[in-house]
Design a protein around this motif. Structure first.
Motif, PDB file in Angstrom:
ATOM      1  N   GLY A 282       0.816  -1.210   0.000  1.00 27.62           N
ATOM      2  CA  GLY A 282       0.000   0.000   0.000  1.00 27.62           C
ATOM      3  C   GLY A 282       0.848   1.256   0.000  1.00 27.62           C
ATOM      4  N   TRP A 283       1.939   1.235   0.759  1.00 29.59           N
ATOM      5  CA  TRP A 283       2.864   2.377   0.798  1.00 29.59           C
ATOM      6  C   TRP A 283       3.608   2.521  -0.520  1.00 29.59           C
ATOM      7  CZ3 TRP A 283       3.499   5.794   4.894  1.00 29.59           C
ATOM      8  CH2 TRP A 283       2.829   5.461   6.084  1.00 29.59           C
ATOM      9  N   LYS A 284       3.996   1.395  -1.093  1.00 28.29           N
ATOM     10  CA  LYS A 284       4.728   1.440  -2.363  1.00 28.29           C
ATOM     11  C   LYS A 284       3.826   1.940  -3.490  1.00 28.29           C
ATOM     12  CE  LYS A 284       7.252  -1.442  -5.670  1.00 28.29           C
ATOM     13  NZ  LYS A 284       6.391  -1.063  -6.815  1.00 28.29           N
ATOM     14  N   LYS A 285       2.597   1.429  -3.534  1.00 24.47           N
ATOM     15  CA  LYS A 285       1.683   1.818  -4.605  1.00 24.47           C
ATOM     16  C   LYS A 285       1.314   3.299  -4.511  1.00 24.47           C
ATOM     17  CE  LYS A 285      -2.504   0.268  -6.970  1.00 24.47           C
ATOM     18  NZ  LYS A 285      -3.679  -0.637  -6.928  1.00 24.47           N
ATOM     19  N   ALA A 286       1.291   3.827  -3.280  1.00 29.95           N
ATOM     20  CA  ALA A 286       0.995   5.247  -3.090  1.00 29.95           C
ATOM     21  C   ALA A 286       2.184   6.133  -3.417  1.00 29.95           C
ATOM     22  CB  ALA A 286       0.532   5.496  -1.658  1.00 29.95           C
ATOM     23  N   GLY A 287       3.368   5.518  -3.612  1.00 29.69           N
ATOM     24  CA  GLY A 287       4.536   6.276  -4.040  1.00 29.69           C
ATOM     25  C   GLY A 287       5.540   6.604  -2.957  1.00 29.69           C
ATOM     26  N   TYR A 288       5.325   6.132  -1.723  1.00 32.40           N
ATOM     27  CA  TYR A 288       6.219   6.501  -0.625  1.00 32.40           C
ATOM     28  C   TYR A 288       7.486   5.649  -0.572  1.00 32.40           C
ATOM     29  CZ  TYR A 288       2.098   8.990   1.029  1.00 32.40           C
ATOM     30  OH  TYR A 288       1.014   9.829   1.118  1.00 32.40           O
ATOM     31  N   LEU A 289       7.403   4.407  -1.025  1.00 29.42           N
ATOM     32  CA  LEU A 289       8.545   3.511  -0.952  1.00 29.42           C
ATOM     33  C   LEU A 289       9.163   3.324  -2.324  1.00 29.42           C
ATOM     34  CD1 LEU A 289       7.282   0.689   1.451  1.00 29.42           C
ATOM     35  CD2 LEU A 289       8.595   2.739   2.011  1.00 29.42           C
ATOM     36  N   ASP A 290      10.458   3.481  -2.393  1.00 30.78           N
ATOM     37  CA  ASP A 290      11.224   3.248  -3.613  1.00 30.78           C
ATOM     38  C   ASP A 290      12.088   2.025  -3.356  1.00 30.78           C
ATOM     39  OD1 ASP A 290      12.812   3.208  -5.807  1.00 30.78           O
ATOM     40  OD2 ASP A 290      13.590   5.245  -5.595  1.00 30.78           O
ATOM     41  N   GLU A 291      11.825   0.941  -4.073  1.00 25.67           N
ATOM     42  CA  GLU A 291      12.543  -0.319  -3.805  1.00 25.67           C
ATOM     43  C   GLU A 291      14.052  -0.138  -3.946  1.00 25.67           C
ATOM     44  OE1 GLU A 291       9.253  -3.717  -5.035  1.00 25.67           O
ATOM     45  OE2 GLU A 291      10.965  -3.328  -6.325  1.00 25.67           O
ATOM     46  N   ALA A 292      14.471   0.670  -4.894  1.00 24.44           N
ATOM     47  CA  ALA A 292      15.905   0.859  -5.102  1.00 24.44           C
ATOM     48  C   ALA A 292      16.551   1.497  -3.874  1.00 24.44           C
ATOM     49  CB  ALA A 292      16.154   1.708  -6.341  1.00 24.44           C
ATOM     50  N   ALA A 293      15.835   2.454  -3.267  1.00 22.81           N
ATOM     51  CA  ALA A 293      16.374   3.147  -2.103  1.00 22.81           C
ATOM     52  C   ALA A 293      16.075   2.400  -0.811  1.00 22.81           C
ATOM     53  CB  ALA A 293      15.790   4.556  -2.027  1.00 22.81           C
ATOM     54  N   ASP A 294      15.004   1.585  -0.829  1.00 22.46           N
ATOM     55  CA  ASP A 294      14.559   0.915   0.392  1.00 22.46           C
ATOM     56  C   ASP A 294      15.321  -0.384   0.645  1.00 22.46           C
ATOM     57  OD1 ASP A 294      12.660   1.061   2.570  1.00 22.46           O
ATOM     58  OD2 ASP A 294      11.738  -0.710   1.703  1.00 22.46           O
ATOM     59  N   HIS A 295      15.992  -0.918  -0.373  1.00 23.92           N
ATOM     60  CA  HIS A 295      16.802  -2.139  -0.244  1.00 23.92           C
ATOM     61  C   HIS A 295      15.988  -3.340   0.235  1.00 23.92           C
ATOM     62  CE1 HIS A 295      20.276   0.361  -0.909  1.00 23.92           C
ATOM     63  NE2 HIS A 295      19.985   1.109   0.138  1.00 23.92           N
ATOM     64  N   GLU A 296      14.690  -3.342  -0.013  1.00 19.93           N
ATOM     65  CA  GLU A 296      13.868  -4.486   0.399  1.00 19.93           C
ATOM     66  C   GLU A 296      12.731  -4.653  -0.592  1.00 19.93           C
ATOM     67  OE1 GLU A 296      11.251  -6.053   4.217  1.00 19.93           O
ATOM     68  OE2 GLU A 296      12.655  -4.380   4.446  1.00 19.93           O
ATOM     69  N   LYS A 297      12.875  -5.621  -1.486  1.00 19.38           N
ATOM     70  CA  LYS A 297      11.853  -5.851  -2.484  1.00 19.38           C
ATOM     71  C   LYS A 297      10.656  -6.561  -1.848  1.00 19.38           C
ATOM     72  CE  LYS A 297      14.919  -5.997  -6.503  1.00 19.38           C
ATOM     73  NZ  LYS A 297      14.376  -4.747  -7.050  1.00 19.38           N
ATOM     74  N   LEU A 298       9.466  -6.209  -2.317  1.00 23.91           N
ATOM     75  CA  LEU A 298       8.253  -6.781  -1.735  1.00 23.91           C
ATOM     76  C   LEU A 298       8.042  -8.219  -2.169  1.00 23.91           C
ATOM     77  CD1 LEU A 298       5.791  -3.777  -2.157  1.00 23.91           C
ATOM     78  CD2 LEU A 298       7.082  -4.430  -0.135  1.00 23.91           C
ATOM     79  N   GLY A 299       8.295  -8.503  -3.428  1.00 27.09           N
ATOM     80  CA  GLY A 299       8.045  -9.838  -3.934  1.00 27.09           C
ATOM     81  C   GLY A 299       6.551 -10.130  -4.003  1.00 27.09           C
ATOM     82  N   GLU A 300       6.201 -11.362  -4.294  1.00 28.62           N
ATOM     83  CA  GLU A 300       4.803 -11.759  -4.364  1.00 28.62           C
ATOM     84  C   GLU A 300       4.275 -12.030  -2.958  1.00 28.62           C
ATOM     85  OE1 GLU A 300       4.351 -15.040  -6.968  1.00 28.62           O
ATOM     86  OE2 GLU A 300       5.029 -13.953  -8.745  1.00 28.62           O
ATOM     87  N   PHE A 301       2.989 -11.820  -2.793  1.00 23.54           N
ATOM     88  CA  PHE A 301       2.380 -12.069  -1.497  1.00 23.54           C
ATOM     89  C   PHE A 301       0.952 -12.567  -1.691  1.00 23.54           C
ATOM     90  CE2 PHE A 301       1.700  -7.558  -2.477  1.00 23.54           C
ATOM     91  CZ  PHE A 301       0.324  -7.457  -2.377  1.00 23.54           C
ATOM     92  N   LEU A 302       0.423 -13.218  -0.664  1.00 25.79           N
ATOM     93  CA  LEU A 302      -0.951 -13.674  -0.650  1.00 25.79           C
ATOM     94  C   LEU A 302      -1.779 -12.722   0.199  1.00 25.79           C
ATOM     95  CD1 LEU A 302      -0.540 -17.534  -0.114  1.00 25.79           C
ATOM     96  CD2 LEU A 302      -0.957 -16.328  -2.268  1.00 25.79           C
ATOM     97  N   THR A 303      -2.980 -12.434  -0.247  1.00 24.87           N
ATOM     98  CA  THR A 303      -3.904 -11.646   0.560  1.00 24.87           C
ATOM     99  C   THR A 303      -4.512 -12.561   1.628  1.00 24.87           C
ATOM    100  OG1 THR A 303      -5.839 -12.140  -0.795  1.00 24.87           O
ATOM    101  CG2 THR A 303      -4.459 -10.262  -1.466  1.00 24.87           C
ATOM    102  N   PRO A 304      -5.156 -11.998   2.650  1.00 29.35           N
ATOM    103  CA  PRO A 304      -5.807 -12.839   3.662  1.00 29.35           C
ATOM    104  C   PRO A 304      -6.814 -13.828   3.079  1.00 29.35           C
ATOM    105  CG  PRO A 304      -5.603 -10.615   4.491  1.00 29.35           C
ATOM    106  CD  PRO A 304      -5.150 -10.570   3.059  1.00 29.35           C
ATOM    107  N   VAL A 305      -7.596 -13.388   2.099  1.00 25.32           N
ATOM    108  CA  VAL A 305      -8.566 -14.303   1.488  1.00 25.32           C
ATOM    109  C   VAL A 305      -7.850 -15.446   0.780  1.00 25.32           C
ATOM    110  CG1 VAL A 305     -10.273 -14.530  -0.368  1.00 25.32           C
ATOM    111  CG2 VAL A 305     -10.448 -12.653   1.257  1.00 25.32           C
ATOM    112  N   GLN A 306      -6.775 -15.112   0.068  1.00 26.28           N
ATOM    113  CA  GLN A 306      -6.042 -16.151  -0.666  1.00 26.28           C
ATOM    114  C   GLN A 306      -5.406 -17.156   0.282  1.00 26.28           C
ATOM    115  OE1 GLN A 306      -3.525 -13.461  -2.870  1.00 26.28           O
ATOM    116  NE2 GLN A 306      -4.689 -13.750  -4.763  1.00 26.28           N
TER     117      GLN A 306
END
Length: 361
Positions: A282-306
């Motif tokens: 949610g933070w990344k999609k809103a533009g606050y997190l830059d993976e290049a600067a944050d040094h932590e890629k999100l990768g794939e994830f499952l939602t609670p329903v999934q």
């Protein structure tokens, strides 16, 4: 005709055949209108986009100055007392499609939740819930019978919406107990957030808080909970409440204690470490997190329903882990211990995890 004038072809007249060919070539079809807007809102769209981008750039300094664990977002969201999916299966061509609910009025009457999530992807373990009450407060007998959820602060209002008086309780009992000594809080433009007296009244911990007020009209673009947070939350509720009605399970969804209990269990499930990448998204999609600067890629994830309902482990399981004798049908896979539980052992017995050591990868 407006476009015709703008390109200077005033003598051109489009025939029905030309219009039909143009629509087909450009994928233009008749669509249901989902929202009405005024001309001024269209004219202001560019200005709002610029305002949102400026705010995000400015807000990024909090991430560097405070650290992602100490930059948080909190927002209010309304939930109908009964929340069901808007689609179902029926025969093609059927005009009147009906779906069963427990109470019609519960599908339009709502209550409010207000959780907190950090930019590091940690959903805070406590949350404010405001329930609609005719008198605007809980009477003595109602208070005595309320379910005591360990992770919720429950209040009431006539509308089911949060009022200014509730903000003191939110600060005092939800926000400050988990806040660090110095915290940045991203909130919307509700005037109560700028009332310093409310914050001073609630700040019994002498902690430093710096507010970042998201510009009015831009929350859908840059507020993490709005961008990606409440959607999976409501999907989780729709799935559970659809299953309750479908299988005629023994719970009245719109009652106070059912609402409190279900929101408490949902918050507890969502706090599991496996959902950290989802909350960070949610933070990344809103533009606050830059993976290049944050040094932590999100990768794939499952939602609670999934994970809890439609994932491979949930689909493969057909019996409850806790049942003795003849096991009941599997209802949910716990996001903490990964046990497959029936409705009785999850909801009725209140399957709650209070220790981080309970988590199983």
């Amino acid at each position: 005709m407006v476009a015709n004038k703008s390109v200077g072809c005033e003598r051109f007249r489009a025939s029905r055949t030309w219009v039909a060919a143009f629509k087909e070539a450009n994928g233009i079809v008749s669509r249901k209108i989902t929202r009405f807007v005024t001309r001024s809102s269209i004219d202001n769209e560019t200005e709002l986009m610029a305002s949102a981008e400026t705010f995000v750039v400015d807000a990024r300094r909090f991430l560097w100055s405070f650290g992602t664990s100490h930059v948080k977002n909190s927002d209010q969201s309304g939930f109908n007392r009964e929340l069901h999916t808007g689609r179902t299966l029926d025969f093609k061509g059927v005009k009147n499609v009906q779906a069963q609910v427990q109470q019609i009025s519960a599908t339009t009457h709502s209550y409010t939740i207000m959780p907190i999530v950090s930019a590091s992807g940690v959903l805070e373990p406590f949350m404010l819930v405001v329930i609609q009450e005719p008198s605007g407060d809980f009477g003595p007998r109602v208070k005595q019978g309320l379910f005591q959820a360990p992770n919720l602060v429950v209040r009431a209002s006539k509308s089911g919406k949060m009022e200014k008086r509730h903000l003191v309780d939110f600060y005092r009992e939800v926000f400050f107990p988990t806040a660090g000594g110095r915290t940045a809080l991203l909130v919307d433009s509700w005037p109560a957030f700028t009332d310093a007296t409310l914050l001073e009244e609630a700040n019994l911990y002498d902690k430093e808080v710096e507010f970042a007020i998201i510009p009015a009209g831009t929350t859908g673009l840059i507020q993490p909970f709005d961008v990606y947070g409440f959607r999976p939350w409501k999907c989780f509720f729709r799935h559970i409440q659809d299953q309750v009605v479908l299988h005629d399970l023994p719970v009245v969804l719109h009652q106070r204690n059912s609402i409190i209990k279900l929101q408490s269990l949902a918050l507890n499930q969502f706090c599991a470490p496996r959902f950290v990448p989802m909350w960070r998204y949610g933070w990344k999609k809103a533009g606050y997190l830059d993976e290049a600067a944050d040094h932590e890629k999100l990768g794939e994830f499952l939602t609670p329903v999934q994970f809890c309902f439609t994932g491979q482990e949930s689909i493969a399981a057909d019996e409850c882990f806790e049942c003795e004798g003849e096991p009941l049908l599997h209802f949910i896979t716990c996001s903490w211990c990964k046990r497959c539980l029936c409705f009785e052992h999850f909801f009725v017995d209140f399957h709650y995890h209070s220790e981080a050591t309970d988590f199983e990868q």
